[in-house]
Scaffold this motif. Structure first.
Motif, short mmCIF file in Angstrom:
data_model
loop_
_atom_site.label_atom_id
_atom_site.label_comp_id
_atom_site.label_asym_id
_atom_site.label_seq_id
_atom_site.Cartn_x
_atom_site.Cartn_y
_atom_site.Cartn_z
N GLU A 1 -16.75 -7.18 -0.89
CA GLU A 1 -14.82 -6.54 -1.68
C GLU A 1 -14.20 -5.23 -0.84
OE1 GLU A 1 -14.54 -7.51 -5.70
OE2 GLU A 1 -12.88 -6.69 -5.32
N LEU A 2 -15.19 -3.66 -1.03
CA LEU A 2 -14.41 -2.32 -0.01
C LEU A 2 -13.90 -3.10 0.90
CD1 LEU A 2 -14.29 0.47 -0.52
CD2 LEU A 2 -16.30 0.55 0.07
N GLU B 1 2.08 1.72 -3.30
CA GLU B 1 1.00 2.11 -3.95
C GLU B 1 0.96 4.43 -3.65
OE1 GLU B 1 -0.59 1.07 -6.80
OE2 GLU B 1 -1.90 2.80 -6.72
N ARG C 1 -15.81 -3.20 -10.14
CA ARG C 1 -14.90 -3.20 -10.93
C ARG C 1 -16.36 -4.28 -11.70
NH1 ARG C 1 -10.14 -0.85 -11.21
NH2 ARG C 1 -10.34 0.81 -12.43
N GLN C 2 -16.55 -4.95 -10.16
CA GLN C 2 -17.86 -6.06 -10.66
C GLN C 2 -18.84 -5.52 -11.08
OE1 GLN C 2 -18.98 -8.15 -6.63
NE2 GLN C 2 -17.38 -6.97 -5.80
N GLU D 1 0.87 -1.22 -0.02
CA GLU D 1 -0.40 0.16 -0.02
C GLU D 1 1.14 1.40 -0.25
OE1 GLU D 1 -3.48 -0.83 2.42
OE2 GLU D 1 -1.82 -1.35 3.30
N GLN E 1 -9.40 3.75 -4.44
CA GLN E 1 -8.12 2.43 -5.85
C GLN E 1 -9.22 1.23 -5.14
OE1 GLN E 1 -4.79 1.91 -5.23
NE2 GLN E 1 -4.30 2.87 -7.47
N ARG E 2 -10.04 1.14 -3.62
CA ARG E 2 -10.78 0.09 -3.47
C ARG E 2 -11.86 -0.03 -4.01
NH1 ARG E 2 -7.80 -4.19 -1.37
NH2 ARG E 2 -10.02 -5.42 -2.74
N THR E 3 -12.23 1.16 -3.77
CA THR E 3 -13.20 1.16 -4.24
C THR E 3 -13.89 1.16 -5.30
OG1 THR E 3 -13.49 3.00 -2.16
CG2 THR E 3 -15.19 2.95 -3.70
N GLU E 4 -13.17 1.84 -6.37
CA GLU E 4 -12.84 1.26 -7.88
C GLU E 4 -12.94 -0.25 -8.01
OE1 GLU E 4 -9.86 4.36 -9.38
OE2 GLU E 4 -10.92 6.01 -8.30
N THR E 5 -11.80 -1.32 -7.48
CA THR E 5 -11.51 -2.32 -8.01
C THR E 5 -12.73 -2.76 -7.75
OG1 THR E 5 -9.34 -1.73 -6.68
CG2 THR E 5 -10.39 -4.08 -7.21
N SER E 6 -13.18 -2.65 -6.32
CA SER E 6 -14.68 -3.61 -6.20
C SER E 6 -15.50 -2.87 -7.49
CB SER E 6 -15.42 -2.65 -4.79
OG SER E 6 -13.90 -2.52 -4.31
#
Lengths: 158, 776
Positions: free
Chosen positions: B717-718, B99, B429-430, B96, B422-427
């Motif tokens: 996921e978030l 990042e 993507r579902q 992290e 970034q975590r929010t964006e990754t989640s």
């Protein structure tokens, strides 16, 4: 000459008015130091488990407040709060910086929050209720202020 | 007052005579001058031309200065993310942290001695921070060693002094600018923000004498002339950077001698008025570097985003060389049409840098092997976080004029946490996967808001499936029916009357018909179309029974429920129809986030905010946006409600979360689904974070998703990846927590079906504890 005198008089009055508005920012704002209780001469200490980074920020906040830089002090305290959001004493300190800047309703809000986080800490509860009492009194709510004073007294009694 | 004696006395009779003599002399001079001009007509022409030239040069001077000042002073507000505070004990993995360094544009170096560089060895990271001025003072540059251990910072050492560092603030990630409408195609950079190699390569390739010439470089012109004569065509230019800047100001590509002369004069004038640094900075922001449809790409800041999809500070050597190669002719060297040409020119830039001693030959050879690496993404974006910057802009507009935001160079410090974002964006993507699974043909959209429970600060925001696209910001503007997200507030209204109701109170989950307005009859149904008969409040809430909620709502009355919504922070009026109780009320994800934030912070309302501080262009404090907290709801019923919302996650409609979250992480939340499965919601919180996720379609067509099958897994996921604290049920002198079975009988921890619920003192069930089966 008469005109000059009038201008001078005007300037003096303007100066006095501006000085008055600068110094009138809350009860006892002169020489307020972060960590002091609302009762002069007494101190609200941070709990023993307060972490080193928070202690460092508290020292900086204290210095800023002693230099009369309450907005800087506030900024240090907010940083401390982000590190230890459930440290009730930090909320109490911020409440006081608000009180001494005449932001009464915000001061009362922060003091209530501090109370909600440390229901068993009598000293802190009493100090928070005193902040609420002063905030209410300054906003013209004298009945509410008396009520808060009574709560403070309850916590102060041995 | 005494008068000063005259040094020379003049009498009235003397004065006219002296004046007359002067006039006579001037007259004679003029007559003689005109005589000369009459006798030599060429002199007359010369004088007239000189006068015209002076006027023309003055005109050019005004014109070029006007252009230059216009560009120079329109400084957009700079928006920064929260600075990362580092201290021993902080939960932060090395991944992290690296990042964060990547987002900051810190460079990996073997010897990280330059500010903004780092190296890593095992569990240690060595870095040199960049100095930065904040609201409460300046953070100096520091050489540091960070030791990581089990996803925490274990130790921070100042390697210069060998001392332990207890607290350190990194410089904040720059997240975007606030640009005026007509200038939205610029990313202005300051000279010191440009990578040093870019400046070197630019001067080496375009204008080696830049530091010394006066705007025009006669030697370079002669050299170019010779080369062109030899080649028989134009193969080399002799323009200085200053001349090129002038050319870019007026966007005129005609190659006439007159225009060249005009440019040269303007270049000299610019050099007379401004410093080399000012001219170079203007050049960096003005130079034409490509075309995106009808939009011209001006300046290295935007070009960096346009071609490589990253801020200029993060460009590598090859990318820097590519941009410098483009300066010579973005059309001729178009990366899309003539990539080979551009590659050759880029390598020429690298080779020239080696020849001039600015680049290591071995490194250059390695870099030359790299592909152009032009970003295939939708290029040219101004910020990676358009939804959040949109929120910042809206909140700033309440205090500042639009023109101040776009021209004063204000420095805006915000609460965006790039790692949470970034975590929010990754989640989110579902969405693509859900879209396919539910045959939505690419129409499924989504939005999310994440807040810090303590401070009410917005830490992350996504406004749509195309995260980088600055279009419709669904997090703020998608106002949709919220479904069962309102149910907790019906139960809250009941729990506020502890003498009448608690979690074990009973309600009928049976069919009900209500006369709505205009005489229509409204007959709500349960999601499973069943009636569940006599149920406890906690069963009704955790399984989201509609009929029970409507019956309770009708008993309590609309007004107290609406009053609670206001105290939770919802500011608009909602229609007082019975269907509102089942979530026909329309709200934006941001509005829902505000209400759940108040629940999460125990009845203390904290207005959601994105801005912490505003500084002037010179780093002087201008305005702070302090934390504001107001207790708007009595704490105890909220504590009791929260224990119920934790059960929703453990045993009710939110139980899918249990498989997604780390063991032991306790959260509270509620699903929301609307008629015909048009909207899928999940709102919930831990002790530190509150978040709302919405999925649905812009055309409001059914999605096939419930709150549990759509928004919940995104939320899960978030939170599975956030460093966040569990909710804790700690009793006090007003609220106590008890283990009970769903039917209301007292039980204890570890028994199957037993749940821990909050009760106001004296309202908990009494009797023999029952434990029929131990849970596995």
């Amino acid at each position: 000459m008469q005109f000059l005198r009038l201008v001078l008089l005007g300037l003096v009055i303007a100066g006095l008015v501006s000085c008055a508005s600068v110094s009138n920012n809350g009860p006892g704002s002169e020489g307020y130091s972060v960590g002091e209780s609302v009762i002069p001469g007494t101190v609200i200490k941070p709990p023993d488990e307060t972490s080193p980074p928070v202690r460092l920020l508290l020292a900086q906040a204290r210095q800023a407040s002693q230099d009369g830089q309450l907005s800087s002090a506030e900024s240090y305290l907010e940083r401390a709060l982000r590190i230890e959001p459930r440290n009730a004493v930090l909320w109490n300190y911020i409440a006081k910086t608000y009180l001494y800047q005449a932001r009464y309703s915000q001061a009362a809000g922060m003091a209530s929050k501090s109370n909600s986080l440390a229901p068993a800490d009598k000293v802190l509860q009493a100090d928070n209720w005193r902040i609420i009492a002063q905030a209410r009194a300054q906003s013209g709510d004298s009945a509410g202020a008396r009520l808060a004073e009574r709560r403070a007294a309850e916590y102060s009694s041995p | 007052m005494a008068r000063r004696p005259r040094s020379k006395k003049t009498t009235a009779s003397q004065r006219p005579r002296r004046l007359g003599a002067t006039r006579r002399k001037v007259g004679e001079g003029l007559r003689r001058g005109w005589g000369i001009i009459r006798h030599w007509p060429w002199l007359r022409i010369l004088l007239v031309s000189a006068a015209v030239s002076i006027l023309y040069v003055a005109y050019l001077d005004y014109h070029v200065r006007h252009q230059f000042e216009g560009k120079r002073w329109a400084l957009p507000a700079h928006v920064y993310a929260r600075p990362l505070e580092l201290f021993p004990g902080l939960v932060l993995s090395q991944t992290e942290f690296r990042e964060e360094l990547r987002l900051l544009g810190y460079r990996l170096n073997y010897q990280p001695i330059e500010p903004g560089s780092f190296s890593a060895q095992g569990d240690q990271v060595f870095l040199t921070t960049r100095p930065f001025t904040f609201w409460d003072g300046a953070e100096p540059m520091r050489h540091l060693k960070l030791v990581f251990q089990s996803n925490r910072i274990n130790e921070i050492i100042d390697t210069e002094t060998g001392t332990v560092v207890n607290l350190l603030r990194m410089d904040p990630v720059f997240i975007g600018g606030i640009y005026p409408r007509h200038h939205e195609d610029r990313i202005l950079i300051k000279l010191d923000e440009a990578p040093p190699l870019l400046l070197t390569a630019l001067l080496v390739m375009e204008d080696r004498n830049f530091p010394d010439h006066f705007g025009v470089d006669p030697k370079a012109i002669a050299r170019a002339l010779l080369a062109n004569l030899r080649a028989g065509s134009t193969v080399q230019g002799g323009s200085t950077l200053t001349q090129q800047l002038v050319k870019n100001f007026f966007l005129d590509n005609r190659r006439t001698l007159w225009r060249k002369l005009k440019e040269a004069i303007m270049a000299i004038l610019l050099e007379a008025h401004y410093s080399k640094n000012e001219i170079l900075e203007a050049y960096l922001n003005e130079v034409y570097l490509g075309q995106d449809g009808s939009r011209a790409i001006h300046g290295f800041g935007l070009a960096s985003r346009f071609y490589f999809d990253k801020p200029i500070q993060q460009l590598n050597t090859a990318e820097v060389a590519t941009l410098v190669a483009l300066v010579r002719g973005p059309t001729y060297y178009s990366p899309h049409r003539f990539p080979k040409r551009l590659l050759d020119r880029r390598n020429l830039v690298l080779q020239t840098l080696v020849e001039q001693g600015f680049l290591d030959a071995a490194l250059a050879n390695q870099v030359k092997q790299a592909a152009l690496g032009i970003s295939p993404n939708t290029p040219g974006i101004l910020t990676h976080y358009p939804a959040f910057v949109d929120l910042v802009r809206r909140q700033l507009r309440q205090d500042y004029r639009e023109e101040d935001l776009t021209s004063e160079g204000l420095r805006i410090f915000t609460s965006l946490d790039p790692l949470v974002q970034q975590r929010t964006e990754t989640s989110l993507r579902q969405i693509s996967e859900l879209d396919k699974r539910y045959h939505q043909n690419g129409a499924l959209e989504g939005a999310a808001v994440v807040t810090n429970v303590t401070t009410g600060e917005v830490q992350a925001m996504v406004g749509g499936r195309d995260i980088r696209f600055a279009g419709f910001n669904r997090a703020l503007d998608a106002v949709r029916p919220v479904g069962s997200l309102l149910k907790p507030f019906i139960y809250l209204t009941a729990l506020q009357q502890p003498d009448k109701y608690n979690w074990l109170s009973h309600i009928e989950d049976t069919s009900i018909s209500i006369k709505a307005q205009h005489g229509e009859v409204w007959t709500p149904k349960n999601y499973d179309l069943q009636e569940h008969g006599d149920v406890t409040f906690i069963t009704a809430l955790s399984h989201s029974y509609n009929l029970a909620a409507v019956r309770l709502g009708m008993t309590l009355g609309f007004e107290p429920i609406e009053g609670n919504l206001k105290r939770l922070g919802f500011q608009r009026d909602i229609p007082s129809y019975p269907s509102t109780l089942l979530g026909a009320a329309e709200m934006s994800p941001f509005e829902v986030a505000q209400m759940y934030e108040t629940l999460a912070s125990g009845g203390f309302q904290t207005p959601l905010r994105a801005i912490r501080e505003v500084l002037t262009v010179n780093g002087k404090p201008l305005q702070r946006f302090p934390i504001r907290v107001q207790q708007t709801l009595e704490a105890e019923p909220i504590q009791v409600l929260n224990s119920g919302l934790m059960q929703v996650v453990q045993q009710g409609t939110g139980s899918r979360l249990m498989n997604m979250l780390p063991a032991g992480l306790l959260v509270a939340g509620k699903t929301g689904t609307t008629d015909d499965l048009r909207d899928s919601w999940f709102a919930g919180y831990s002790a530190d974070h509150a978040a709302v996720v919405w999925l649905g379609r812009d055309d409001n067509q059914p999605t096939g998703l419930t709150g549990a099958s759509g928004a919940l897994p995104v939320w899960g996921e978030l939170f599975a990846g956030l460093p966040t604290q569990s909710l804790q049920l700690v009793g006090d002198d007003k609220v106590e927590y008890h283990w009970v079975l769903p039917d209301g009988r007292p039980s204890h921890d570890g028994c199957k079906g037993a749940m821990q619920l909050g009760f106001l003192h004296g309202t908990a069930p009494v009797g023999q504890e029952v434990c029929e089966t131990r849970s596995p």
